[in-house]
Write an enzyme that holds these catalytic residues in place. Structure first.
Site, short mmCIF file in Angstrom:
data_model
loop_
_atom_site.label_atom_id
_atom_site.label_comp_id
_atom_site.label_asym_id
_atom_site.label_seq_id
_atom_site.Cartn_x
_atom_site.Cartn_y
_atom_site.Cartn_z
CD GLU A 53 43.89 50.60 27.53
OE1 GLU A 53 43.54 49.93 28.53
OE2 GLU A 53 43.19 50.72 26.53
CB CYS A 85 41.84 53.75 27.42
SG CYS A 85 41.23 52.86 28.85
CB SER A 169 30.45 7.78 34.01
OG SER A 169 29.81 8.44 35.09
NE ARG A 185 33.18 21.17 36.92
CZ ARG A 185 32.75 20.21 37.74
NH1 ARG A 185 32.95 20.31 39.04
NH2 ARG A 185 32.15 19.15 37.25
CG ASP A 201 26.50 11.39 37.96
OD1 ASP A 201 26.17 10.20 38.08
OD2 ASP A 201 27.02 11.85 36.93
CB SER A 300 19.97 19.47 22.60
OG SER A 300 20.52 20.03 23.75
C1 AOF Z 1 38.32 46.37 29.66
N1 AOF Z 1 39.59 46.46 30.04
O1 AOF Z 1 41.66 47.13 29.75
C2 AOF Z 1 40.10 47.58 28.07
C3 AOF Z 1 38.75 47.46 27.66
O2 AOF Z 1 32.51 49.10 30.89
P1 AOF Z 1 33.93 49.48 30.73
O3 AOF Z 1 34.16 50.95 30.88
O4 AOF Z 1 34.87 48.69 31.62
O5 AOF Z 1 34.33 49.17 29.24
C4 AOF Z 1 34.48 47.87 28.78
C5 AOF Z 1 34.88 47.90 27.32
O6 AOF Z 1 36.09 48.64 27.14
C6 AOF Z 1 35.17 46.53 26.76
O7 AOF Z 1 34.00 45.96 26.26
C7 AOF Z 1 36.16 46.83 25.62
O8 AOF Z 1 35.43 47.14 24.45
C8 AOF Z 1 36.88 48.10 26.07
N2 AOF Z 1 38.31 47.91 26.47
N3 AOF Z 1 37.91 46.83 28.50
O9 AOF Z 1 37.50 45.82 30.37
C9 AOF Z 1 40.51 47.06 29.32
N4 AOF Z 1 41.02 48.20 27.32
ZN ZN Z 2 39.59 51.57 28.09
#
Ligand code: AOF
Ligand code: ZN
Length: 363
Positions: A53, A85, A169, A185, A201, A300
């Protein structure tokens, strides 16, 4: 397709392009529309950097006044690595917020929407909700359970074997399927195998993909048999973390540590406990784990109901053999009625091979 869906799809597509580089944060995209014109586009690119945002608001500048913002995840309400935000949206004079899915993060979950509604902003939720939830399947689990989302990947013959009776394999599937594995990955924060695979491997467990990111290499090794000359110890391509039990030689531990390997000693004795591994990985902020184990490692995790998603590549080949291993060893279930079913199964073809994706439903 409605206008709302059109703009949300654009936001989803942009967010999706960041797959593999935002963890442990979610994939989030945003589009700002004013007077039927796109004035801002934003995407979250990396943990610690601005949220989607914020990028979109910056791009839109003064055009945010009276605009509609589309966001694939509920705008946040908290101070984390960055600021809230929902407040930035309010301050930007945006009049309407269209959201795909609510944020399962207990720090946000509904609070973002409340801030917006209290400010008299119109909020519409659940536009392309399914797509958004699916896109963030990793984040949705990790943020609530604090253990990684576990994908078990295996390549099998049509009779379910991962090797011949003599352990050969190479190779079951063709190049296309093997390239696909490198993409997997790249998208996972860590990759896990048992020490037997390393001894047999000597794999690198890296991403052979242009600009690919290597996952952390996790080896389960209850008695520290990992050879100090193994590629995962010497090649310096990615961190290597070994989980062992108290039954290991301290001298061997020192040798591996001085080669740069990180050793975790689990509480439980006997075999390394898979749940404990996931809990420790979660604490290390590993949000996604790809298991590329042999029969026993796979079993497991599976028997402990710890596999969230299965990706099985099947080659149209038959190898047979009572002693040729299948991708799930262990004891197995007694009755067909106990079999674990997969939900949301999809099948793709990759050249002559099939790729099955499904989500186990444990009883
Ligand atoms: C994101 N990107 O565009 C939105 C998120 O540690 P912060 O400040 O980056 O906050 C992460 C949290 O913000 C994330 O766990 C989610 O709940 C919220 N929204 N996060 O990384 C974004 N809009
Ligand atoms: Zn945010």
């Amino acid at each position: 397709m409605t206008n709302h869906e059109f703009y949300m799809r654009l936001a989803l597509q942009n967010a999706m392009a960041m797959k593999g580089q935002t963890d442990p944060n979610p994939l989030v995209g945003s589009v700002i529309v004013n007077d039927n014109r796109i004035v801002g586009i934003g995407v979250h690119m990396k943990a610690g950097e601005p949220h989607a945002e914020i990028h979109a608001i910056r791009m839109a500048g003064e055009h945010t006044r009276g605009a509609t913002i589309y966001v694939t995840l509920e705008p946040c309400s908290h101070y984390g690595r960055t600021g809230p935000c929902a407040v930035a949206i309010r301050e930007a004079g945006i009049k309407r917020v269209v959201i795909a899915s609510m944020d399962p993060n207990p720090l946000v979950s509904g609070r973002g929407v409340s801030i917006l509604q209290e400010a008299g902003i119109e909020v519409i939720v659940s536009v392309c909700e399914e797509e958004s939830r699916k896109m963030n399947e990793v984040f949705n689990k990790f943020i609530v359970q604090q253990t990684p989302f576990v994908t078990l990947k295996s390549a099998i013959t049509m009779d379910g074997k991962i090797a011949s009776f003599s352990s050969d394999s190479k190779w079951i599937t063709s190049d296309l399927a093997r390239e696909d594995v490198h993409m997997l990955r790249n998208q996972n924060a860590a990759i896990l195998v048992g020490v037997n695979t390393v001894i047999k491997d000597d794999p690198q467990l890296t991403t052979r993909m242009p600009n690919g990111r290597n996952p952390v290499r996790v080896i389960l090794d209850s008695t520290l048999r990992l050879p100090t000359g193994a590629k995962v110890v010497t090649d310096g391509q990615a961190p290597t973390w070994v989980f062992t039990t108290k039954s290991h030689e301290p001298e061997k531990r020192k040798a591996l540590e001085s080669a740069g390997v990180k050793i975790f000693v689990t509480e439980k004795t006997g075999k390394v406990n898979p749940l404990e591994v996931l809990q420790v990985l979660g604490k290390q902020l590993i949000s996604s784990l790809l298991i590329e184990g042999g029969s026993e490692i796979n079993a497991s995790f599976f028997e402990n109901r710890l596999v969230d998603k299965m990706i099985i590549y099947m080659a149209p080949k038959l190898i047979g053999g009572q002693n040729a291993p299948s991708f799930l060893g262990g004891t197995g279930f007694d009755k067909m009625s106990d079999a674990v079913e997969l939900s949301d199964v999809s099948v793709e073809t990759l050249g002559n091979d099939f790729k099955f994706i499904g989500y186990p439903i444990y009883k």
